[in-house]
Design a protein around this motif. Structure first.
Motif: not given
Ligand code: PLP
Length: 242
Positions: A41, A62, A210, A225, A228, A234
């Motif tokens: 995202k 997202n 992360s 997932r 960062t 971001r």
């Molecule tokens: C942004 C997001 C992530 C990743 O988050 P980070 O902390 O940046 O790794 C994972 N899952 C969802 C649903 C997100 O919106």
């Protein structure tokens, strides 16, 4: 794409893959059991494309418009894209058939509308149900108490295949609490899978970001997932290009 940024992403992904494998082995699991989903995202098409050459297994978006934009630009280089953010019913038509997996189904209404639209297109949509196992702290996902009702409804939806569950653990809690949330998601998935309902194969657990992916892998994650740790912090102030 400055080579410096490319280099930084390559090093970050290599480190994450190493950490993932280490966490899997420590839990007596095989590293291949866990795939890396890049949460892309707010990243530009160029950044997404540059990251796609790295050993990332799939992309998680997202926002429907970013998924469509990146897919149309070929930025995923043929890798699958999943939807991991909240899906509004009026955007369903844009993701059906485009998202290999919709990880964020969080209401009966959304599930029913997905079934209706998938039936029209004569396709079967793979989904995960997003559960809020952290209680009040996390804002997304359906309350645990509602899960049985959605599973029961999904069992009667021939164009839906529920492959498992997804969660976002609450931030800023003790590690023990994070582990508890992930373990709970695995229990809920196992209980649903034990019913052996044909279109509810279950078994996919999308959990870990992360800050907590090692804990998630220890508790059984099959998809982590990560945003960062791959792309850096971001920048929400920058208007999306293209
Ligand atoms: C942004 C997001 C992530 C990743 O988050 P980070 O902390 O940046 O790794 C994972 N899952 C969802 C649903 C997100 O919106």
């Amino acid at each position: 794409m400055p080579t410096e940024q490319q280099q930084r992403m390559a090093e970050a992904v290599a480190q994450i893959k190493e950490n993932m494998a280490k966490a899997a082995r420590a839990a007596g699991r095989r590293p291949e059991e866990v795939v890396l989903c890049a949460a892309s995202k707010t990243q530009t098409v160029e950044t997404v494309r540059a990251s796609a050459v790295l050993p990332i297994d799939l992309f998680g978006e997202n926002h429907v418009q970013e998924l469509v934009r990146n897919a149309d630009a070929g930025a995923y280089l043929g890798k699958p894209a999943h939807l991991i953010g909240h899906l509004q019913t009026n955007k369903i038509k844009k993701v059906l058939g485009r998202a290999a997996l919709i990880q964020s189904v969080d209401s009966l209404r959304l599930l029913a509308t997905l079934e209706k639209e998938a039936a029209k297109l004569n396709l079967t949509q793979a989904v995960l149900l997003e559960v809020n196992v952290g209680g009040e702290d996390s804002k997304t996902g359906l309350p645990e108490a509602e899960l049985p009702r959605l599973l029961e409804a999904a069992a009667g939806m021939p164009h839906i295949r529920v492959e498992g569950l997804m969660t976002i653990a609450p931030l800023d809690v003790e590690p023990a609490e994070t582990h508890r949330c992930f373990a709970r998601l695995r229990e809920l998935d196992a209980a649903a899978g034990a019913q052996h309902i044909p279109n509810l194969p279950m078994g996919t657990l999308s959990m870990g970001m992360s800050g907590d992916y090692a804990a998630a892998i220890a508790e059984g994650a099959t998809i982590v997932r990560i945003g960062t740790a791959i792309y850096g912090a971001r920048d929400y102030s920058r208007p999306p290009k293209h």
